[in-house]
Scaffold this active site. Structure first.
Site, PDB file in Angstrom:
ATOM      1  N   GLU A  54       3.624  -6.863  13.732  1.00 55.17           N
ATOM      2  CA  GLU A  54       2.834  -7.107  14.930  1.00 55.17           C
ATOM      3  C   GLU A  54       2.280  -8.522  14.933  1.00 55.17           C
ATOM      4  OE1 GLU A  54       0.099  -4.654  12.173  1.00 55.17           O
ATOM      5  OE2 GLU A  54       2.228  -4.875  12.566  1.00 55.17           O
ATOM      6  N   ARG A  95       0.817  -1.222   0.000  1.00 57.58           N
ATOM      7  CA  ARG A  95       0.000   0.000   0.000  1.00 57.58           C
ATOM      8  C   ARG A  95       0.846   1.265   0.000  1.00 57.58           C
ATOM      9  NH1 ARG A  95      -2.478  -3.739   3.264  1.00 57.58           N
ATOM     10  NH2 ARG A  95      -1.537  -2.756   5.081  1.00 57.58           N
TER      11      ARG A  95
END
Length: 170
Positions: A95, A58
């Site tokens: 994460e 992105r």
């Protein structure tokens, strides 16, 4: 413009416990997308920049648009085995896992002024890895631009360069 209203949250994606910030709804709205890109361009227009690095995937969307708006080059930072020439890579933690990011070895010359752009700053793993790649090629990191920052994950602590601009905070 309230950009946050154009981002939807999808719970438990890509795995349980993650609140995924889906920017496809922002990208779909021409005015919101243009506003976000224009804000990033405005943050950088008075700085000396040679190249924008956009992170897979992105970050390509925003990075390429900002590079175009500034009239500078664009360098893609890709996941492994996606670039056709000799690369330099750096492993990092997400994460929710580990990955590696790569750029072409000849993408940056010593002293080139670089801005790193991505849609999201979470743990700072990806951005920190690209920062290390810029440093290893002796580029000068001007700073970072992010659409979104997840403040609770404190990703900016993992970045050496503290010139960080963010449009939306969660």
């Amino acid at each position: 413009m309230n950009l946050e209203s154009f981002v939807r949250t999808i719970e438990d994606y890509p795995q349980p416990g993650i609140s995924f910030k889906d920017i496809t709804t922002l990208l779909k709205d021409g005015e919101a997308f243009k506003y976000a890109v224009d804000q990033m361009i405005n943050n950088l227009k008075n700085k000396e920049v040679d190249y924008i690095i956009g992170m897979d995937a992105r970050g390509f969307i925003f990075g390429a648009a900002v590079a175009y708006g500034l009239g500078v080059g664009f360098i893609p930072a890709r996941k492994p085995n996606k670039l056709p020439s000799e690369v330099i890579g750096c492993e990092y933690e997400l994460e929710y896992g580990k990955n590696t990011i790569e750029i072409h070895k000849d993408a940056i010359n010593p002293g080139d002024k670089i801005v790193i752009i991505d849609d999201l700053l979470a743990t700072g793993g990806t951005a920190g890895a690209v920062e290390k790649l810029v440093q290893s090629l002796k580029g000068e990191l001007v700073g970072f631009e992010f659409l979104i920052e997840l403040d609770g994950l404190e990703g900016r602590k993992n970045l050496e360069n503290k010139n960080i601009n963010v449009l939306i905070h969660y």
